[in-house]
Structures are given as C-alpha cells and as structure tokens.
Design a protein around this motif. Structure first.
Motif, mmCIF file in Angstrom:
data_model
loop_
_atom_site.group_PDB
_atom_site.id
_atom_site.type_symbol
_atom_site.label_atom_id
_atom_site.label_comp_id
_atom_site.label_asym_id
_atom_site.label_seq_id
_atom_site.Cartn_x
_atom_site.Cartn_y
_atom_site.Cartn_z
ATOM 1 N N SER A 1 54.736 0.457 35.214
ATOM 2 C CA SER A 1 53.831 1.245 36.062
ATOM 3 C C SER A 1 54.045 2.738 35.837
ATOM 4 O O SER A 1 54.130 3.514 36.771
ATOM 5 N N PHE A 2 54.139 3.104 34.559
ATOM 6 C CA PHE A 2 54.445 4.490 34.212
ATOM 7 C C PHE A 2 53.189 5.338 34.312
ATOM 8 O O PHE A 2 52.277 5.237 33.498
ATOM 9 N N ARG A 3 53.128 6.170 35.338
ATOM 10 C CA ARG A 3 51.983 7.070 35.497
ATOM 11 C C ARG A 3 52.499 8.481 35.703
ATOM 12 O O ARG A 3 53.398 8.702 36.492
ATOM 13 N N ILE A 4 51.895 9.402 35.003
ATOM 14 C CA ILE A 4 52.316 10.792 35.088
ATOM 15 C C ILE A 4 51.057 11.658 35.075
ATOM 16 O O ILE A 4 50.028 11.245 34.554
ATOM 17 N N GLY A 5 51.144 12.849 35.638
ATOM 18 C CA GLY A 5 49.967 13.691 35.782
ATOM 19 C C GLY A 5 49.541 14.379 34.513
ATOM 20 O O GLY A 5 49.448 15.614 34.460
ATOM 21 N N VAL A 6 49.279 13.604 33.472
ATOM 22 C CA VAL A 6 48.824 14.152 32.193
ATOM 23 C C VAL A 6 47.655 13.308 31.702
ATOM 24 O O VAL A 6 47.793 12.102 31.517
ATOM 25 N N SER A 7 46.524 13.929 31.503
ATOM 26 C CA SER A 7 45.374 13.207 30.971
ATOM 27 C C SER A 7 45.537 13.039 29.463
ATOM 28 O O SER A 7 46.301 13.761 28.814
ATOM 29 N N GLN A 8 44.800 12.093 28.910
ATOM 30 C CA GLN A 8 44.850 11.909 27.468
ATOM 31 C C GLN A 8 44.312 13.151 26.762
ATOM 32 O O GLN A 8 44.733 13.487 25.656
ATOM 33 N N LYS A 9 43.407 13.852 27.417
ATOM 34 C CA LYS A 9 42.852 15.085 26.832
ATOM 35 C C LYS A 9 43.940 16.140 26.650
ATOM 36 O O LYS A 9 44.009 16.808 25.614
ATOM 37 N N LEU A 10 44.820 16.293 27.659
ATOM 38 C CA LEU A 10 45.919 17.261 27.555
ATOM 39 C C LEU A 10 46.884 16.857 26.445
ATOM 40 O O LEU A 10 47.356 17.692 25.676
ATOM 41 N N MET A 11 47.182 15.559 26.408
ATOM 42 C CA MET A 11 48.083 15.083 25.368
ATOM 43 C C MET A 11 47.486 15.344 23.985
ATOM 44 O O MET A 11 48.179 15.781 23.060
ATOM 45 N N THR A 12 46.188 15.076 23.832
ATOM 46 C CA THR A 12 45.511 15.284 22.549
ATOM 47 C C THR A 12 45.520 16.756 22.166
ATOM 48 O O THR A 12 45.708 17.108 21.001
ATOM 49 N N LYS A 13 45.333 17.627 23.152
ATOM 50 C CA LYS A 13 45.359 19.076 22.879
ATOM 51 C C LYS A 13 46.725 19.507 22.359
ATOM 52 O O LYS A 13 46.820 20.276 21.386
ATOM 53 N N ALA A 14 47.785 19.004 22.993
ATOM 54 C CA ALA A 14 49.142 19.354 22.560
ATOM 55 C C ALA A 14 49.439 18.794 21.175
ATOM 56 O O ALA A 14 50.036 19.474 20.324
ATOM 57 N N LEU A 15 49.020 17.574 20.934
ATOM 58 C CA LEU A 15 49.243 16.946 19.634
ATOM 59 C C LEU A 15 48.495 17.693 18.539
ATOM 60 O O LEU A 15 48.996 17.859 17.426
ATOM 61 N N SER A 16 47.304 18.171 18.885
ATOM 62 C CA SER A 16 46.524 18.965 17.935
ATOM 63 C C SER A 16 47.266 20.246 17.553
ATOM 64 O O SER A 16 47.311 20.638 16.381
ATOM 65 N N LYS A 17 47.848 20.916 18.552
ATOM 66 C CA LYS A 17 48.603 22.146 18.285
ATOM 67 C C LYS A 17 49.846 21.875 17.457
ATOM 68 O O LYS A 17 50.206 22.652 16.571
#
Length: 533
Positions: free
Chosen positions: A145-161
């Motif tokens: 039940s791992f939930r954290i306040g990060v959307s996939q969009k934020l993760m994708t933005k960081a991965l892009s950088k």
C-alpha cells in the motif's frame, strides 16, 4: 534501501513541487539502474504482490516490540498507518543493512512462497536491521500500500531532467505492461523497443473542471461540446490483427470485455480509439452500478455477457493507419473518427460515437448540461476545436463541466478514525436515512460513507461529539448517538441489492453541516429512491 528511504522522507515532508522534482532528479542521477527501474515502478503503482497479510504483520511486530496486543492495536488506531505504527514500536536497530532497494524487492517476491515461519524470521530480522524511516518504507513495500504525494507527471519530469529524455517520450515509454523484475533501465528508458509498440497505449489527456462562469472560455463557436460519460476511460488498440484494451489506470482489460474482439477485422490495423466503456442494456446506456457487475470479474460467462453487455463510446482517435495523429486538431481527429464509425455502422459492433455538438451560445451549452442525467452522463466536456491531444492534465483546451450534485440530508450514525494528518480524529463517517422496519416502525438505515467536505475546525468539533457520544465500539469503528445532520452530495444513484438501503450512491461527500435541522427532519430512503432516473 537507505537512499530510497531518504528520497521518500524528502518527498513526504514537502508540499513544494520544486523540492520534490529536485529530490527525484538527484536520486535518478545517483541510483543504480536496477534501483531506478524499481523506483519508477513503485511510483507508477507497479509493485510486487503482497507476500504477508496484515494480520501476521501486526502479530509479529507486536512480538518483537514485546508489548500487549491491545496496546499495539490502540496505538495503530491512533497513528492510523500500520507501517508507521510498526516503525515506531519496534526497538531501535542495533544492526545495519547495506542491501539495495532492488535486493529487498527481489527478496519480497520470493518471500510470498515461503512458510509462515520463514516469513516471520525474515521480517523480524530486517525490522531490526533498519532505522525508523527505512523500516517504515520496508513495511510499506511489504503491505503493498505504498502511496506517496508524487504524481507520475512529477516523476517523469525529474527523470527527464536526469536522463535528458523528452518528457512526452518518457510518458509513452512508461505506459503499457512492463515488468520491473525483468526489464532493464536501458530497455525501459534509453532504448527504442519496436517490439513493445504493438500493445502500447498513449498517455491519456485529462480535462480540468470549469471554475467560475463558463462564458470565460470566450467564443462558443471555438468549442465542441459532448457529454461526459460515467464509465471506464479506455484506449482500444488494433494493430496487426490483435486488440488491446487499456484502462486509464494502465490496466490491460482486454479479456474482461470479449465483445470488443469483434472490432478486429472490421476496424483497420493501426487504429487507437479513446473511448468510455459503458454498460448498455436494452439499447440504452446503463448506470455505473450496472457496469460494476462486469468490473473485477475473472471470468466472463455467456450469461453475464448477455445480461450485462457493454459498448465503447468513442470520442477521439489517437492513431490512424499506423500514424500517431495526436498533433492534429481535435476537429481533424473527430472527422476521421466519425468517418470510421460511419463506415462500420451496419455491422452491429459494440462501438458507438459520442456525439459532439457545436452550440452557438453559452446559454445553449448550459441547457444541454441540464439534460445530462437524462442522458446518463455526468455533465459536459468542452474541447477546443483546434486543440491537439496532449499528455496528462493541461489547462486551456479541455474542460469538464459536471452537473451540480444530488443532495440529501442524512444522520451521522457511525465513525472511524481518518488517516495521515487526521489519524487522531474521527473523520470517516457513515450516514443514514429514515426507513421502515419489519414492524412498520421508523428506523435509521445506513446508505453512504463520506470523509470529505468539512473544515478542519468542523472535523474537530464532530470528533469531540463522537468521543462524548459513543454508544458502542467495534474495533476502530464507533456507533454514535444519532443527533447530527449533514447535507450529503453525490453524483449518481442506482438501485442495488448489495446495500441495506437498496440504493448505491456515486462519489458521496459532505456538503455542509446542517446545524438548523434535527434528525426528525432528515430525509427518507423513499426520498432517495425518488432521485433514481
């Protein structure tokens, strides 16, 4: 695990987008490729199956903490999160683990098939080898039940950088049915995988809700209007004589809707349709409650197919003749879609067009919105005719204008503690309406649960009332003296044999606390049923 736990701690302790993106970018630049894959999987809701049930977790953690079980349970009810409770009560670690995140996750996968004795030994050994936050994250992964306040969009933005790969390209790469236990970071992020193309959907474009006066959108002639259907958002892919149906939650649901296989051979290869899966009984759109009879079924019998048929209500075309056409305007994509559906209209396929309307004034749009419940929709979608099909939730071109909720006055009868920052308050409520029992006497009949809509101050006042007016305790749940009345709003309503009230409501939430009403003035079950279309 140490670096991943530090990342989660940073993400969990800030509401600032820049802080979260920077933390993720730093992590992706420094983590091993294997850990990066698992981190992407975890933050996009791809986790290994839960290897141990929560009852055993509670017992084994309690043994390690060497406290009475009742004290553990009371602590759990106060903290509101099992992983956090376990992390708090277990003694300070005397050992240290250098295992990586990916090593732990591989062990968890193997753990599922182990004996209870082996599971207990593994958990207790690792709980003692981790510090507080590492233990918290480890247990979260175990529970699934791992939930954290990060959307996939934020993760994708960081991965892009971190990797210097285009965000939209990454969003596309991360769609589909990839397995973090078998794919490498090179294959997932850096390589072009032509073999993955066959079943891969596109990232969904999401609308923003209308805020304020709809006329603020400008000239109505620049917009197309269609109904917002209450079903399951999906993409249907037909490539190389195969069909793949994806839900918006990135679940491959092809096997759950075998009637869609009739599209193969009738719809050209190289076609991707954005549509809503809807119940369709007796040649009319059903309710979401009707659709639920198909959701989650592992096997679809011939009887179920006949009694609960479904259709695709199509509203956009994303790929045509094998080409990505998302950069075409909405008007151009719709013309292609309408021509496609018109070409197969005589074949009795479960593919219907979501009609678009071009209205001349915002008054006409408002009038169309009032027809939504009659049409079995939630309201309207407004799409700029010139808009491309974008990735994720973007303001400006797609808007949803939902109906005002249905409302009813109900009595608070049960309460349970909330979670997160509300874990020390009773904020999850059950509400009831007046009905008749077997003897024809009036009684309160539960019909809905809700946990949002009040201010923090109101939640504290209700919490104080609950603590002072508890009748009985049932574990974390308390029955309450029926005295408080609340106005409850909901989006839809349907008859249901699964509920004691005989009625199921969709998206119930608290609209306001009715200080001006006594429980005798609350509505009845019959009042609720009269709202059923």
């Amino acid at each position: 695990m140490k670096n991943f736990a530090e990342l989660i701690k940073t993400l969990d302790s800030s509401n600032k987008t820049n802080v979260k993106v920077d933390a993720l970018t730093h992590y992706f630049k420094n983590a091993s490729d294997e850990d990066k894959v698992w981190t992407i999987a975890i933050l996009s809701h791809r986790r290994p199956p839960r290897p141990v049930n929560t009852t055993l977790l509670r017992i084994w953690a309690n043994e390690l903490a060497n406290i009475p079980l009742w004290l553990f349970e009371e602590s759990y009810h106060i903290v509101g999160d099992l992983a956090e409770t376990i992390a708090l009560i277990i003694p300070v670690a005397n050992e240290h683990s250098d295992k990586s995140l990916s090593e732990y996750l591989r062990e968890m996968i193997v753990l599922k098939s182990k004996s209870e004795e082996d599971k207990k030994a593994y958990l207790q050994q690792n709980w003692l080898a981790l510090n507080y936050y590492e233990r918290f994250v480890f247990t979260k992964l175990i529970t699934g039940s791992f939930r954290i306040g990060v959307s996939q969009k934020l993760m994708t933005k960081a991965l892009s950088k971190a990797e210097n790969v285009d965000e939209d390209t990454l969003a596309y790469k991360l769609m589909g049915n990839w397995n973090p236990n078998t794919v490498t970071f090179q294959e997932l992020i850096l390589d072009e995988q032509s073999s993955d193309y066959l079943s891969k959907p596109y990232p969904f474009y999401l609308a923003y809700p209308i805020e304020g006066d709809v006329s603020g959108l400008g000239n109505p002639e620049e917009w197309s209007v269609e109904h917002k259907w209450d079903g399951i958002r999906s993409q249907t892919i037909i490539r190389e004589n195969e069909i793949y149906v994806w839900s918006r939650g990135e679940e491959l649901v092809t096997d759950k809707y075998p009637e869609f296989h009739s599209l193969v051979g009738n719809i050209p290869n190289g076609t991707v349709i954005d549509a809503e899966i809807l119940a369709f009984n007796n040649d009319e759109i059903g309710t979401f409650n009707d659709l639920q009879k198909r959701i989650g079924r592992k096997t679809i019998s011939a009887t179920l197919l006949k009694s609960n048929p479904v259709i695709l209500k199509a509203y956009d075309l994303l790929e045509w003749e094998g080409k990505d056409i998302r950069n075409l305007s909405y008007a151009e994509r719709r013309n292609l879609l309408e021509n496609l559906i018109d070409s197969v209209k005589d074949k009795n396929l479960p593919l219907h067009l979501s009609e678009r309307k071009e209205l001349n004034s915002w008054d006409e749009v408002a009038e169309e919105r009032l027809l939504a419940r009659e049409m079995r929709s939630e309201g309207l979608m407004l799409k700029r005719k010139s808009s491309p099909y974008q990735v994720g939730r973007k303001k400006g071109d797609w808007w949803k204008w939902k109906l005002e909720p249905l409302v009813i006055d109900a009595v608070l009868t049960y309460a349970m503690r909330g979670s997160g920052r509300r874990s020390n308050l009773f904020t999850d409520y059950t509400f009831a309406l007046w009905g008749d029992n077997e003897n024809g006497e009036k009684e309160l009949v539960t019909f809905a649960k809700a946990y949002s809509g009040l201010t923090d101050e109101e939640f504290r006042k209700v919490d104080n009332f609950i603590k002072m007016n508890t009748i009985e305790k049932f574990g974390p749940v308390r029955s309450v003296v029926p005295k408080l009345v609340f106005e409850i709003g909901f989006e839809g309503i349907a008859l249901s044999k699964r509920h004691k009230s005989g009625v199921a409501t969709r998206f119930p939430r608290i609209l306001r606390w009715r200080h001006d009403k006594t429980i005798e003035e609350a509505n009845t079950i019959d009042d609720l049923k009269e709202m059923i279309p």
